[in-house]
Design a protein around this motif. Structure first.
Motif, PDB file in Angstrom:
ATOM      1  N   MET A 168      -4.839   0.772   3.486  1.00 44.92           N
ATOM      2  CA  MET A 168      -5.001   1.830   2.486  1.00 44.92           C
ATOM      3  C   MET A 168      -6.307   1.595   1.727  1.00 44.92           C
ATOM      4  N   VAL A 169      -7.102   2.654   1.598  1.00 40.63           N
ATOM      5  CA  VAL A 169      -8.363   2.569   0.855  1.00 40.63           C
ATOM      6  C   VAL A 169      -8.293   3.588  -0.283  1.00 40.63           C
ATOM      7  N   VAL A 170      -8.462   3.084  -1.496  1.00 42.54           N
ATOM      8  CA  VAL A 170      -8.347   3.910  -2.697  1.00 42.54           C
ATOM      9  C   VAL A 170      -9.696   3.964  -3.400  1.00 42.54           C
ATOM     10  N   GLY A 171     -10.092   5.151  -3.823  1.00 43.38           N
ATOM     11  CA  GLY A 171     -11.328   5.302  -4.587  1.00 43.38           C
ATOM     12  C   GLY A 171     -11.020   5.655  -6.030  1.00 43.38           C
TER      13      GLY A 171
ATOM     14  N   ILE B 243      -4.215  -3.286   0.515  1.00 46.44           N
ATOM     15  CA  ILE B 243      -4.889  -2.203  -0.202  1.00 46.44           C
ATOM     16  C   ILE B 243      -6.304  -2.636  -0.573  1.00 46.44           C
ATOM     17  N   LEU B 244      -7.259  -1.768  -0.287  1.00 44.24           N
ATOM     18  CA  LEU B 244      -8.648  -1.966  -0.716  1.00 44.24           C
ATOM     19  C   LEU B 244      -8.939  -0.917  -1.783  1.00 44.24           C
ATOM     20  N   VAL B 245      -9.265  -1.380  -2.984  1.00 46.75           N
ATOM     21  CA  VAL B 245      -9.581  -0.479  -4.090  1.00 46.75           C
ATOM     22  C   VAL B 245     -11.094  -0.480  -4.301  1.00 46.75           C
ATOM     23  N   ALA B 246     -11.709   0.678  -4.112  1.00 48.00           N
ATOM     24  CA  ALA B 246     -13.157   0.830  -4.304  1.00 48.00           C
ATOM     25  C   ALA B 246     -13.407   1.288  -5.739  1.00 48.00           C
ATOM     26  N   HIS B 247     -14.314   0.593  -6.417  1.00 48.61           N
ATOM     27  CA  HIS B 247     -14.576   0.930  -7.820  1.00 48.61           C
ATOM     28  C   HIS B 247     -16.015   0.618  -8.201  1.00 48.61           C
ATOM     29  N   ASP B 248     -16.456   1.247  -9.274  1.00 47.03           N
ATOM     30  CA  ASP B 248     -17.794   0.997  -9.813  1.00 47.03           C
ATOM     31  C   ASP B 248     -17.819  -0.379 -10.465  1.00 47.03           C
ATOM     32  N   GLU B 249     -18.979  -1.036 -10.377  1.00 47.84           N
ATOM     33  CA  GLU B 249     -19.115  -2.393 -10.908  1.00 47.84           C
ATOM     34  C   GLU B 249     -20.406  -2.517 -11.711  1.00 47.84           C
TER      35      GLU B 249
ATOM     36  N   GLY C 109     -26.863   0.067  -5.582  1.00 50.72           N
ATOM     37  CA  GLY C 109     -27.195  -0.063  -4.167  1.00 50.72           C
ATOM     38  C   GLY C 109     -26.702  -1.348  -3.532  1.00 50.72           C
ATOM     39  N   THR C 110     -25.868  -2.104  -4.254  1.00 49.14           N
ATOM     40  CA  THR C 110     -25.262  -3.300  -3.676  1.00 49.14           C
ATOM     41  C   THR C 110     -23.748  -3.158  -3.746  1.00 49.14           C
ATOM     42  N   ALA C 111     -23.066  -3.952  -2.944  1.00 51.41           N
ATOM     43  CA  ALA C 111     -21.604  -3.923  -2.946  1.00 51.41           C
ATOM     44  C   ALA C 111     -21.087  -5.293  -2.540  1.00 51.41           C
ATOM     45  N   LYS C 112     -19.912  -5.603  -3.028  1.00 54.79           N
ATOM     46  CA  LYS C 112     -19.270  -6.865  -2.658  1.00 54.79           C
ATOM     47  C   LYS C 112     -17.784  -6.619  -2.417  1.00 54.79           C
ATOM     48  N   LEU C 113     -17.264  -7.328  -1.435  1.00 53.61           N
ATOM     49  CA  LEU C 113     -15.831  -7.336  -1.184  1.00 53.61           C
ATOM     50  C   LEU C 113     -15.236  -8.539  -1.906  1.00 53.61           C
ATOM     51  N   LYS C 114     -14.041  -8.363  -2.407  1.00 50.21           N
ATOM     52  CA  LYS C 114     -13.406  -9.440  -3.169  1.00 50.21           C
ATOM     53  C   LYS C 114     -11.900  -9.295  -3.025  1.00 50.21           C
ATOM     54  N   LYS C 115     -11.215 -10.418  -2.975  1.00 56.51           N
ATOM     55  CA  LYS C 115      -9.751 -10.372  -2.961  1.00 56.51           C
ATOM     56  C   LYS C 115      -9.235 -10.973  -4.259  1.00 56.51           C
TER      57      LYS C 115
ATOM     58  N   ASP D 126      -3.344  -9.184  -6.507  1.00 52.36           N
ATOM     59  CA  ASP D 126      -3.654  -9.688  -5.171  1.00 52.36           C
ATOM     60  C   ASP D 126      -3.924  -8.558  -4.173  1.00 52.36           C
ATOM     61  N   PHE D 127      -4.804  -7.650  -4.566  1.00 49.83           N
ATOM     62  CA  PHE D 127      -5.261  -6.610  -3.645  1.00 49.83           C
ATOM     63  C   PHE D 127      -6.761  -6.805  -3.455  1.00 49.83           C
ATOM     64  N   GLN D 128      -7.299  -6.142  -2.446  1.00 50.36           N
ATOM     65  CA  GLN D 128      -8.718  -6.303  -2.154  1.00 50.36           C
ATOM     66  C   GLN D 128      -9.523  -5.261  -2.924  1.00 50.36           C
ATOM     67  N   ARG D 129     -10.745  -5.651  -3.241  1.00 50.26           N
ATOM     68  CA  ARG D 129     -11.606  -4.740  -3.998  1.00 50.26           C
ATOM     69  C   ARG D 129     -12.934  -4.563  -3.278  1.00 50.26           C
ATOM     70  N   LEU D 130     -13.449  -3.362  -3.378  1.00 51.32           N
ATOM     71  CA  LEU D 130     -14.814  -3.066  -2.961  1.00 51.32           C
ATOM     72  C   LEU D 130     -15.552  -2.735  -4.244  1.00 51.32           C
ATOM     73  N   ARG D 131     -16.408  -3.660  -4.663  1.00 47.32           N
ATOM     74  CA  ARG D 131     -17.145  -3.524  -5.926  1.00 47.32           C
ATOM     75  C   ARG D 131     -18.484  -2.853  -5.625  1.00 47.32           C
TER      76      ARG D 131
END
Length: 196
Positions: free
Chosen positions: A7-10, A91-97, A103-109, A130-135
Motif C-alpha cells: 500500500m502506498v499512501v500520499g 505500508i509506504l507513506v509518502a510525505h513532504d520533508e 529534489g531529494t528523497a529518502k526511504l525510511k522505516k 513501524d511503517f515505511q516512509r518516503l520522505r
C-alpha cells in the motif's frame, strides 16, 4: 512473490486551495505513480480518500490519497489497511520533508513524526510507527515561524521540476524496495542528486 510494500499512501490536504502545495508532495507522488501505471485515483468513500489498485512492474499495489485533512490522515489509512488486512509494515507513506533539500528523497522505516501532523495521526491510528516512509524533500524556509506559510505555499516551477525528477527516481527504485531489496533501493535513491 511476497511484497514488502502493498500500500502506498500520499499525504496531503484536499481541495483546490491546497493543490500543488509543498505539503501535498506525498499526494502528488501517488498521483504520478497512478498515472505511470495508466490508472486514475477515484473517490472511495469507505477509505475516506482517492483510491486505485494498480498492477505495475510486477507489483500489486493499493494507492491512496486521503481526502481527510492532513491531521486526519490516519482515519483513511487505517480504513484501507483494515479492509485488505494490510499490516503497518507493508505500508509506504509518502510525505513532504522539511529537513531534506528540494529534489531529494529518502526511504525510511519507522521513526517518530518529526512534528508532521499527517505522520502523527497515522501513528495514532495504526497504533505503531513501524511503517515505511518516503520522505520527499521540500527544503526549509530557514525560520521556524515561516514553516506553516512555506509548506502551504505553492510549488514554484523549479521545485515542480525537481519533484518530478525525484518521483521518476523513486519509481525506478520502488520495485526493489517493495520486493525485499530495500537496502539497494535506499542506496540508489539516497545518492540521487537534483538537477540545479
Amino acid at each position: 512473490m511476497a511484497q514488502d510494500i502493498v500500500m502506498v499512501v500520499g499525504l496531503g490536504n484536499p481541495g483546490s486551495d491546497y493543490e500543488n502545495t509543498r505539503h501535498n508532495a506525498g499526494a502528488l507522488f501517488v498521483e504520478a505513480l497512478a498515472r505511470e501505471a495508466g490508472q486514475t485515483l477515484r473517490p472511495e468513500k469507505k477509505y475516506h480518500g482517492l483510491y486505485a489498485r494498480i498492477q505495475w512492474q510486477g507489483l500489486d499495489l493499493h494507492l491512496l490519497n486521503p481526502s481527510t485533512f492532513m491531521n486526519r490522515s490516519g482515519t483513511a489509512i487505517k480504513a484501507l489497511a483494515d479492509f485488505f488486512k494490510i499490516s503497518p509494515e507493508q505500508i509506504l507513506v509518502a510525505h513532504d520533508e522539511l529537513d531534506l533539500p528540494p529534489g531529494t528523497a529518502k526511504l525510511k522505516k519507522g521513526g517518530g513524526h518529526g512534528g508532521h501532523n499527517g505522520l502523527r495521526d497515522t501513528i495514532a491510528h495504526l497504533g505503531t510507527n513501524d511503517f515505511q516512509r518516503l520522505r520527499l524533500g521540500i527544503g526549509h524556509p530557514g525560520d521556524s515561524r515561516k514553516v506553516t506559510g512555506f509548506v502551504l505555499g505553492r510549488l514554484g516551477k523549479q521545485e515542480t521540476e525537481q519533484l518530478t525528477a525525484v518521483f521518476d527516481e523513486v519509481m525506478r527504485v520502488l520495485p526493489d524496495a517493495a520486493s525485499g531489496k530495500l537496502a539497494a533501493a535506499m542506496n540508489r535513491l539516497h545518492s540521487f542528486k537534483p538537477t540545479p
